[in-house]
Design a protein around this motif. Structure first.
Motif, PDB file in Angstrom:
ATOM      1  N   ALA A   1       0.821  -1.215   0.000  1.00 54.50           N
ATOM      2  CA  ALA A   1       0.000   0.000   0.000  1.00 54.50           C
ATOM      3  C   ALA A   1       0.853   1.263   0.000  1.00 54.50           C
ATOM      4  CB  ALA A   1      -0.928  -0.008   1.210  1.00 54.50           C
ATOM      5  N   GLN A   2       1.874   1.312   0.833  1.00 51.92           N
ATOM      6  CA  GLN A   2       2.642   2.549   0.987  1.00 51.92           C
ATOM      7  C   GLN A   2       3.634   2.796  -0.152  1.00 51.92           C
ATOM      8  OE1 GLN A   2       2.630   3.440   5.786  1.00 51.92           O
ATOM      9  NE2 GLN A   2       4.543   2.840   4.800  1.00 51.92           N
ATOM     10  N   PHE A   3       4.186   1.736  -0.731  1.00 55.38           N
ATOM     11  CA  PHE A   3       5.230   1.907  -1.743  1.00 55.38           C
ATOM     12  C   PHE A   3       4.853   1.366  -3.113  1.00 55.38           C
ATOM     13  CE2 PHE A   3       7.238   1.430   2.464  1.00 55.38           C
ATOM     14  CZ  PHE A   3       7.678   2.732   2.608  1.00 55.38           C
ATOM     15  N   GLY A   4       3.640   0.860  -3.247  1.00 55.13           N
ATOM     16  CA  GLY A   4       3.135   0.483  -4.553  1.00 55.13           C
ATOM     17  C   GLY A   4       3.871  -0.680  -5.192  1.00 55.13           C
ATOM     18  N   TYR A   5       3.593  -0.865  -6.472  1.00 51.12           N
ATOM     19  CA  TYR A   5       4.174  -1.992  -7.183  1.00 51.12           C
ATOM     20  C   TYR A   5       5.658  -1.783  -7.475  1.00 51.12           C
ATOM     21  CZ  TYR A   5      -0.695  -3.326  -7.741  1.00 51.12           C
ATOM     22  OH  TYR A   5      -1.988  -3.677  -7.487  1.00 51.12           O
ATOM     23  N   ILE A   6       6.067  -0.549  -7.678  1.00 47.19           N
ATOM     24  CA  ILE A   6       7.487  -0.274  -7.905  1.00 47.19           C
ATOM     25  C   ILE A   6       8.292  -0.595  -6.649  1.00 47.19           C
ATOM     26  CG2 ILE A   6       9.199   1.513  -8.381  1.00 47.19           C
ATOM     27  CD1 ILE A   6       7.614   0.776 -10.814  1.00 47.19           C
ATOM     28  N   GLY A   7       7.829  -0.111  -5.503  1.00 49.19           N
ATOM     29  CA  GLY A   7       8.520  -0.384  -4.247  1.00 49.19           C
ATOM     30  C   GLY A   7       8.543  -1.871  -3.915  1.00 49.19           C
ATOM     31  N   THR A   8       7.433  -2.556  -4.188  1.00 48.46           N
ATOM     32  CA  THR A   8       7.371  -3.991  -3.922  1.00 48.46           C
ATOM     33  C   THR A   8       8.343  -4.754  -4.804  1.00 48.46           C
ATOM     34  OG1 THR A   8       5.022  -3.777  -3.325  1.00 48.46           O
ATOM     35  CG2 THR A   8       5.840  -5.991  -3.803  1.00 48.46           C
ATOM     36  N   ALA A   9       8.462  -4.334  -6.069  1.00 49.57           N
ATOM     37  CA  ALA A   9       9.421  -4.968  -6.982  1.00 49.57           C
ATOM     38  C   ALA A   9      10.857  -4.750  -6.499  1.00 49.57           C
ATOM     39  CB  ALA A   9       9.247  -4.422  -8.396  1.00 49.57           C
ATOM     40  N   CYS A  10      11.164  -3.552  -6.009  1.00 47.23           N
ATOM     41  CA  CYS A  10      12.502  -3.271  -5.479  1.00 47.23           C
ATOM     42  C   CYS A  10      12.788  -4.122  -4.243  1.00 47.23           C
ATOM     43  CB  CYS A  10      12.633  -1.785  -5.141  1.00 47.23           C
ATOM     44  SG  CYS A  10      12.628  -0.694  -6.576  1.00 47.23           S
ATOM     45  N   PHE A  11      11.772  -4.271  -3.386  1.00 50.71           N
ATOM     46  CA  PHE A  11      11.940  -5.088  -2.185  1.00 50.71           C
ATOM     47  C   PHE A  11      12.168  -6.553  -2.560  1.00 50.71           C
ATOM     48  CE2 PHE A  11      10.199  -7.407   1.535  1.00 50.71           C
ATOM     49  CZ  PHE A  11      11.079  -6.931   2.483  1.00 50.71           C
ATOM     50  N   ALA A  12      11.431  -7.040  -3.568  1.00 46.66           N
ATOM     51  CA  ALA A  12      11.625  -8.416  -4.034  1.00 46.66           C
ATOM     52  C   ALA A  12      13.038  -8.599  -4.585  1.00 46.66           C
ATOM     53  CB  ALA A  12      10.595  -8.755  -5.102  1.00 46.66           C
ATOM     54  N   LEU A  13      13.560  -7.574  -5.256  1.00 47.18           N
ATOM     55  CA  LEU A  13      14.930  -7.630  -5.770  1.00 47.18           C
ATOM     56  C   LEU A  13      15.934  -7.727  -4.623  1.00 47.18           C
ATOM     57  CD1 LEU A  13      16.868  -7.490  -8.169  1.00 47.18           C
ATOM     58  CD2 LEU A  13      16.784  -4.988  -7.988  1.00 47.18           C
ATOM     59  N   ILE A  14      15.690  -6.993  -3.535  1.00 44.24           N
ATOM     60  CA  ILE A  14      16.573  -7.070  -2.363  1.00 44.24           C
ATOM     61  C   ILE A  14      16.565  -8.478  -1.782  1.00 44.24           C
ATOM     62  CG2 ILE A  14      16.885  -6.268   0.012  1.00 44.24           C
ATOM     63  CD1 ILE A  14      15.800  -3.548  -0.901  1.00 44.24           C
ATOM     64  N   LEU A  15      15.388  -9.089  -1.685  1.00 42.39           N
ATOM     65  CA  LEU A  15      15.303 -10.455  -1.167  1.00 42.39           C
ATOM     66  C   LEU A  15      16.037 -11.434  -2.082  1.00 42.39           C
ATOM     67  CD1 LEU A  15      11.578 -10.645   0.017  1.00 42.39           C
ATOM     68  CD2 LEU A  15      13.614 -10.103   1.353  1.00 42.39           C
ATOM     69  N   LEU A  16      15.938 -11.205  -3.395  1.00 39.27           N
ATOM     70  CA  LEU A  16      16.645 -12.060  -4.349  1.00 39.27           C
ATOM     71  C   LEU A  16      18.163 -11.944  -4.165  1.00 39.27           C
ATOM     72  CD1 LEU A  16      16.654 -13.961  -6.780  1.00 39.27           C
ATOM     73  CD2 LEU A  16      16.519 -11.943  -8.269  1.00 39.27           C
ATOM     74  N   ILE A  17      18.638 -10.726  -3.937  1.00 43.39           N
ATOM     75  CA  ILE A  17      20.072 -10.515  -3.700  1.00 43.39           C
ATOM     76  C   ILE A  17      20.516 -11.261  -2.442  1.00 43.39           C
ATOM     77  CG2 ILE A  17      21.806  -8.789  -3.106  1.00 43.39           C
ATOM     78  CD1 ILE A  17      20.294  -6.834  -4.914  1.00 43.39           C
ATOM     79  N   PHE A  18      19.669 -11.227  -1.407  1.00 40.47           N
ATOM     80  CA  PHE A  18      19.983 -11.986  -0.194  1.00 40.47           C
ATOM     81  C   PHE A  18      20.117 -13.474  -0.506  1.00 40.47           C
ATOM     82  CE2 PHE A  18      19.028  -8.446   2.617  1.00 40.47           C
ATOM     83  CZ  PHE A  18      19.744  -8.767   3.757  1.00 40.47           C
ATOM     84  N   LEU A  19      19.198 -14.009  -1.317  1.00 46.13           N
ATOM     85  CA  LEU A  19      19.259 -15.428  -1.662  1.00 46.13           C
ATOM     86  C   LEU A  19      20.519 -15.758  -2.443  1.00 46.13           C
ATOM     87  CD1 LEU A  19      15.564 -16.275  -2.645  1.00 46.13           C
ATOM     88  CD2 LEU A  19      16.864 -17.215  -0.741  1.00 46.13           C
ATOM     89  N   LEU A  20      20.921 -14.877  -3.348  1.00 45.58           N
ATOM     90  CA  LEU A  20      22.145 -15.102  -4.115  1.00 45.58           C
ATOM     91  C   LEU A  20      23.369 -15.086  -3.209  1.00 45.58           C
ATOM     92  CD1 LEU A  20      21.403 -12.936  -7.290  1.00 45.58           C
ATOM     93  CD2 LEU A  20      21.313 -15.433  -7.072  1.00 45.58           C
ATOM     94  N   MET A  21      23.358 -14.220  -2.203  1.00 39.96           N
ATOM     95  CA  MET A  21      24.458 -14.184  -1.243  1.00 39.96           C
ATOM     96  C   MET A  21      24.506 -15.467  -0.420  1.00 39.96           C
ATOM     97  SD  MET A  21      24.058 -10.211   0.013  1.00 39.96           S
ATOM     98  CE  MET A  21      25.382 -10.290   1.216  1.00 39.96           C
TER      99      MET A  21
END
Length: 236
Positions: free
Chosen positions: A151-171
């Motif tokens: 709600a607060q950060f919309g679909y763009i913010g959610t996509a960025c957050f998902a990218l951060i989680l993906l980076i964590f998984l790669l690490m």
């Protein structure tokens, strides 16, 4: 922590059984997921005789779990008209559509500040008609981190957050052995908790990612911090 701290698991079956029984009777579904992931990794390391666990191996188990429990997920999070968390998610997606693609902004929905000031969006969606969503009793208004984020950060913010989680998984994928098992279990437990509470804003969430950060920093080569090396390094 009892499960993660045991080095020779086969010699501590009574302790594992005791911990499993306690979590089974005292914890909620997330505790059982936590144990399931840990035992899955133990079995994999034992039979595959590999120290490194590829994150791609989780794809099939995750899909299987989602398919098996989809009815519960749909009822509790998406389609229920009586579940507090489901109402939050339904409203979150509507708000994300209204304020696409960047969301409604800070302190507008699902966060502590939005509850303290009782955001106008709660009035717009008539949340005051539901128990736990009123001004006098707002205990359920900030009951999910992901709903707040959508709600607060919309679909763009959610996509960025998902990218951060993906980076964590790669690490995590680059680690091996017990360090990898430790960080992966903590990370998956944290991600699971994001859907059901404001996990990252709690002390438990901070401790979890602090431990993950400590594990990520466990390198064989330590940085040299001698005074001469620091002063000789050119500044740009």
């Amino acid at each position: 922590m009892l499960f993660l701290g045991l080095k020779n698991v086969r010699y501590h079956i009574p302790f594992l059984a005791m911990g499993g029984i306690l979590i089974f009777f005292a914890a909620r579904n997330k505790g059982l997921i936590f144990i399931g992931i840990y035992f899955f990794m133990l079995l994999f390391q034992h039979y595959a005789k590999k120290k490194s666990f590829k994150i791609s191996y989780l794809i099939l188990p995750v899909i299987t779990l989602i398919a098996s429990f989809w009815e519960i997920i749909d009822t509790r999070l998406l389609s229920s008209t009586t579940s507090a968390r489901s109402l939050l998610y339904q409203a979150a997606f509507k708000i994300a559509d209204m304020y696409a693609p960047f969301g409604a902004g800070f302190a507008s929905f699902g966060s502590g500040s939005s509850v303290k000031n009782y955001s106008h969006l709660y009035d717009k969606f008539r949340f005051y008609e539901y128990y736990g969503f009123t001004r006098e009793n707002p205990q359920y208004l900030n009951d999910s981190f992901i709903a707040m984020f959508i709600a607060q950060f919309g679909y763009i913010g959610t996509a960025c957050f998902a990218l951060i989680l993906l980076i964590f998984l790669l690490m995590i994928n680059r680690r091996s052995g017990r360090i990898q098992a430790f960080t992966l279990v903590l990370f998956l437990y944290a991600v699971t908790s994001l859907f059901t509470e404001l996990y990252l804003t709690t002390s438990l969430g901070i401790i979890t990612f602090f431990l993950i950060g400590i594990a990520f920093g466990d390198e064989k080569e330590k940085p040299r911090l001698r005074k001469d090396d620091l002063w000789k390094k050119p500044l740009h």
